[in-house]
Design a protein around this motif. Sequence first.
Motif, PDB file in Angstrom:
ATOM      1  N   ARG A 178      -7.453  15.735  -9.857  1.00  0.00           N
ATOM      2  CA  ARG A 178      -8.458  15.269  -8.893  1.00  0.00           C
ATOM      3  C   ARG A 178      -8.421  13.750  -8.763  1.00  0.00           C
ATOM      4  NH1 ARG A 178     -14.039  13.720  -9.055  1.00  0.00           N
ATOM      5  NH2 ARG A 178     -15.246  14.621  -7.342  1.00  0.00           N
ATOM      6  N   GLU A 179      -8.297  13.050  -9.875  1.00  0.00           N
ATOM      7  CA  GLU A 179      -8.262  11.591  -9.845  1.00  0.00           C
ATOM      8  C   GLU A 179      -6.988  11.073  -9.165  1.00  0.00           C
ATOM      9  OE1 GLU A 179      -9.063  10.018 -13.742  1.00  0.00           O
ATOM     10  OE2 GLU A 179     -11.153  10.707 -13.662  1.00  0.00           O
ATOM     11  N   GLU A 180      -5.860  11.731  -9.401  1.00  0.00           N
ATOM     12  CA  GLU A 180      -4.609  11.318  -8.750  1.00  0.00           C
ATOM     13  C   GLU A 180      -4.654  11.615  -7.253  1.00  0.00           C
ATOM     14  OE1 GLU A 180      -2.824   9.342 -10.257  1.00  0.00           O
ATOM     15  OE2 GLU A 180      -3.262   9.791 -12.342  1.00  0.00           O
ATOM     16  N   VAL A 181      -5.273  12.714  -6.866  1.00  0.00           N
ATOM     17  CA  VAL A 181      -5.450  13.020  -5.446  1.00  0.00           C
ATOM     18  C   VAL A 181      -6.309  11.933  -4.802  1.00  0.00           C
ATOM     19  CG1 VAL A 181      -6.570  14.624  -3.832  1.00  0.00           C
ATOM     20  CG2 VAL A 181      -5.072  15.510  -5.627  1.00  0.00           C
ATOM     21  N   ALA A 182      -7.374  11.536  -5.489  1.00  0.00           N
ATOM     22  CA  ALA A 182      -8.249  10.483  -4.963  1.00  0.00           C
ATOM     23  C   ALA A 182      -7.491   9.165  -4.827  1.00  0.00           C
ATOM     24  CB  ALA A 182      -9.472  10.307  -5.863  1.00  0.00           C
ATOM     25  N   ASP A 183      -6.717   8.802  -5.849  1.00  0.00           N
ATOM     26  CA  ASP A 183      -5.930   7.564  -5.767  1.00  0.00           C
ATOM     27  C   ASP A 183      -4.987   7.589  -4.576  1.00  0.00           C
ATOM     28  OD1 ASP A 183      -7.070   6.421  -8.054  1.00  0.00           O
ATOM     29  OD2 ASP A 183      -5.458   7.109  -9.380  1.00  0.00           O
ATOM     30  N   THR A 184      -4.321   8.717  -4.372  1.00  0.00           N
ATOM     31  CA  THR A 184      -3.377   8.846  -3.267  1.00  0.00           C
ATOM     32  C   THR A 184      -4.103   8.745  -1.925  1.00  0.00           C
ATOM     33  OG1 THR A 184      -1.970  10.234  -4.663  1.00  0.00           O
ATOM     34  CG2 THR A 184      -1.540  10.301  -2.307  1.00  0.00           C
ATOM     35  N   LEU A 185      -5.238   9.409  -1.812  1.00  0.00           N
ATOM     36  CA  LEU A 185      -6.029   9.347  -0.582  1.00  0.00           C
ATOM     37  C   LEU A 185      -6.499   7.924  -0.307  1.00  0.00           C
ATOM     38  CD1 LEU A 185      -7.577  10.588   1.811  1.00  0.00           C
ATOM     39  CD2 LEU A 185      -9.455  11.031   0.203  1.00  0.00           C
ATOM     40  N   ILE A 186      -6.981   7.246  -1.330  1.00  0.00           N
ATOM     41  CA  ILE A 186      -7.473   5.880  -1.156  1.00  0.00           C
ATOM     42  C   ILE A 186      -6.378   4.981  -0.595  1.00  0.00           C
ATOM     43  CG2 ILE A 186      -8.160   3.819  -2.467  1.00  0.00           C
ATOM     44  CD1 ILE A 186      -9.913   5.794  -4.170  1.00  0.00           C
ATOM     45  N   TYR A 187      -5.193   5.049  -1.177  1.00  0.00           N
ATOM     46  CA  TYR A 187      -4.103   4.215  -0.670  1.00  0.00           C
ATOM     47  C   TYR A 187      -3.678   4.629   0.733  1.00  0.00           C
ATOM     48  CZ  TYR A 187      -3.524   1.586  -4.972  1.00  0.00           C
ATOM     49  OH  TYR A 187      -3.719   0.753  -6.038  1.00  0.00           O
ATOM     50  N   LEU A 188      -3.714   5.918   1.038  1.00  0.00           N
ATOM     51  CA  LEU A 188      -3.381   6.367   2.391  1.00  0.00           C
ATOM     52  C   LEU A 188      -4.382   5.823   3.401  1.00  0.00           C
ATOM     53  CD1 LEU A 188      -1.712   8.048   4.366  1.00  0.00           C
ATOM     54  CD2 LEU A 188      -3.179   9.999   3.792  1.00  0.00           C
ATOM     55  N   VAL A 189      -5.655   5.890   3.080  1.00  0.00           N
ATOM     56  CA  VAL A 189      -6.687   5.371   3.980  1.00  0.00           C
ATOM     57  C   VAL A 189      -6.519   3.864   4.161  1.00  0.00           C
ATOM     58  CG1 VAL A 189      -9.184   4.984   4.242  1.00  0.00           C
ATOM     59  CG2 VAL A 189      -8.328   7.238   3.549  1.00  0.00           C
ATOM     60  N   GLU A 190      -6.229   3.158   3.082  1.00  0.00           N
ATOM     61  CA  GLU A 190      -6.031   1.712   3.187  1.00  0.00           C
ATOM     62  C   GLU A 190      -4.774   1.371   3.992  1.00  0.00           C
ATOM     63  OE1 GLU A 190      -8.217  -0.379  -0.507  1.00  0.00           O
ATOM     64  OE2 GLU A 190      -6.398   0.727  -1.048  1.00  0.00           O
ATOM     65  N   LEU A 191      -3.718   2.145   3.830  1.00  0.00           N
ATOM     66  CA  LEU A 191      -2.492   1.936   4.603  1.00  0.00           C
ATOM     67  C   LEU A 191      -2.763   2.164   6.092  1.00  0.00           C
ATOM     68  CD1 LEU A 191       0.568   1.450   4.851  1.00  0.00           C
ATOM     69  CD2 LEU A 191       0.888   3.884   4.303  1.00  0.00           C
ATOM     70  N   ALA A 192      -3.432   3.249   6.405  1.00  0.00           N
ATOM     71  CA  ALA A 192      -3.759   3.533   7.805  1.00  0.00           C
ATOM     72  C   ALA A 192      -4.636   2.423   8.379  1.00  0.00           C
ATOM     73  CB  ALA A 192      -4.459   4.888   7.920  1.00  0.00           C
ATOM     74  N   ASP A 193      -5.565   1.926   7.591  1.00  0.00           N
ATOM     75  CA  ASP A 193      -6.430   0.833   8.044  1.00  0.00           C
ATOM     76  C   ASP A 193      -5.608  -0.425   8.313  1.00  0.00           C
ATOM     77  OD1 ASP A 193      -8.827  -0.524   8.658  1.00  0.00           O
ATOM     78  OD2 ASP A 193      -9.136  -1.105   6.567  1.00  0.00           O
ATOM     79  N   ALA A 194      -4.685  -0.750   7.419  1.00  0.00           N
ATOM     80  CA  ALA A 194      -3.853  -1.942   7.585  1.00  0.00           C
ATOM     81  C   ALA A 194      -3.000  -1.863   8.855  1.00  0.00           C
ATOM     82  CB  ALA A 194      -2.965  -2.150   6.365  1.00  0.00           C
ATOM     83  N   LEU A 195      -2.615  -0.652   9.234  1.00  0.00           N
ATOM     84  CA  LEU A 195      -1.751  -0.451  10.409  1.00  0.00           C
ATOM     85  C   LEU A 195      -2.524   0.004  11.641  1.00  0.00           C
ATOM     86  CD1 LEU A 195       1.266   1.235   8.604  1.00  0.00           C
ATOM     87  CD2 LEU A 195       1.146  -1.098   9.512  1.00  0.00           C
ATOM     88  N   ASP A 196      -3.860   0.074  11.524  1.00  0.00           N
ATOM     89  CA  ASP A 196      -4.726   0.512  12.624  1.00  0.00           C
ATOM     90  C   ASP A 196      -4.337   1.903  13.124  1.00  0.00           C
ATOM     91  OD1 ASP A 196      -6.945   0.193  14.264  1.00  0.00           O
ATOM     92  OD2 ASP A 196      -5.765  -0.667  15.904  1.00  0.00           O
ATOM     93  N   LEU A 253       0.825  -1.209   0.000  1.00  0.00           N
ATOM     94  CA  LEU A 253       0.000   0.000   0.000  1.00  0.00           C
ATOM     95  C   LEU A 253       0.858   1.258   0.000  1.00  0.00           C
ATOM     96  CD1 LEU A 253      -2.728  -1.235   2.467  1.00  0.00           C
ATOM     97  CD2 LEU A 253      -3.046  -0.787   0.011  1.00  0.00           C
ATOM     98  N   ALA A 254       1.948   1.255   0.769  1.00  0.00           N
ATOM     99  CA  ALA A 254       2.847   2.413   0.776  1.00  0.00           C
ATOM    100  C   ALA A 254       3.473   2.612  -0.601  1.00  0.00           C
ATOM    101  CB  ALA A 254       3.931   2.239   1.841  1.00  0.00           C
ATOM    102  N   MET A 255       3.873   1.513  -1.223  1.00  0.00           N
ATOM    103  CA  MET A 255       4.467   1.620  -2.563  1.00  0.00           C
ATOM    104  C   MET A 255       3.435   2.120  -3.576  1.00  0.00           C
ATOM    105  SD  MET A 255       6.872  -1.771  -2.518  1.00  0.00           S
ATOM    106  CE  MET A 255       7.511  -1.533  -4.165  1.00  0.00           C
ATOM    107  N   ALA A 256       2.215   1.607  -3.509  1.00  0.00           N
ATOM    108  CA  ALA A 256       1.166   2.051  -4.428  1.00  0.00           C
ATOM    109  C   ALA A 256       0.851   3.529  -4.209  1.00  0.00           C
ATOM    110  CB  ALA A 256      -0.085   1.195  -4.239  1.00  0.00           C
ATOM    111  N   MET A 257       0.827   3.946  -2.947  1.00  0.00           N
ATOM    112  CA  MET A 257       0.534   5.347  -2.649  1.00  0.00           C
ATOM    113  C   MET A 257       1.598   6.269  -3.231  1.00  0.00           C
ATOM    114  SD  MET A 257       0.000   7.269   1.007  1.00  0.00           S
ATOM    115  CE  MET A 257       1.721   7.084   1.420  1.00  0.00           C
ATOM    116  N   ILE A 258       2.863   5.889  -3.120  1.00  0.00           N
ATOM    117  CA  ILE A 258       3.924   6.751  -3.627  1.00  0.00           C
ATOM    118  C   ILE A 258       3.909   6.797  -5.150  1.00  0.00           C
ATOM    119  CG2 ILE A 258       5.912   5.198  -3.750  1.00  0.00           C
ATOM    120  CD1 ILE A 258       5.869   8.701  -2.216  1.00  0.00           C
ATOM    121  N   VAL A 259       3.517   5.708  -5.789  1.00  0.00           N
ATOM    122  CA  VAL A 259       3.372   5.712  -7.246  1.00  0.00           C
ATOM    123  C   VAL A 259       2.281   6.698  -7.650  1.00  0.00           C
ATOM    124  CG1 VAL A 259       2.622   4.332  -9.230  1.00  0.00           C
ATOM    125  CG2 VAL A 259       4.295   3.397  -7.616  1.00  0.00           C
ATOM    126  N   GLU A 260       1.163   6.663  -6.947  1.00  0.00           N
ATOM    127  CA  GLU A 260       0.077   7.598  -7.254  1.00  0.00           C
ATOM    128  C   GLU A 260       0.487   9.040  -6.958  1.00  0.00           C
ATOM    129  OE1 GLU A 260      -2.413   6.848  -9.009  1.00  0.00           O
ATOM    130  OE2 GLU A 260      -2.303   4.672  -8.843  1.00  0.00           O
TER     131      GLU A 260
END
Length: 111
Positions: free
Chosen positions: A71-89, A36-43
Amino acid sequence: MSEIIDRIHDLPTLRDALREFAEARDWRPYHTPKNLAMAMIVEAAELVEHFQWATPEESMALPPAKLLEVREEVADTLIYLVELADALDIDLIAAARDKIAKNAIKYPAPR
């Protein structure tokens, strides 16, 4: 899924919708913090690409088509950030609140 999408108005419901989306596609095993961190940095890099070589003025006045792409790239980045935070609680709001408080001490406002 559309009924969940229509209810996304805050981070917890966004997180829940993303969980459901990933689970429906059996993606959860791949949603490790590393991936997720890698995907977020790509976005984030794709987001930065839209501003490469732009002047500060150009970056503040994007044409509508470019703004939609950003806007779409911001959304992609946010989505991965939210998923990363979820994975790490990690509670993103609490983390941001704590960081702002820390920065207020580190960088006090001039009087």
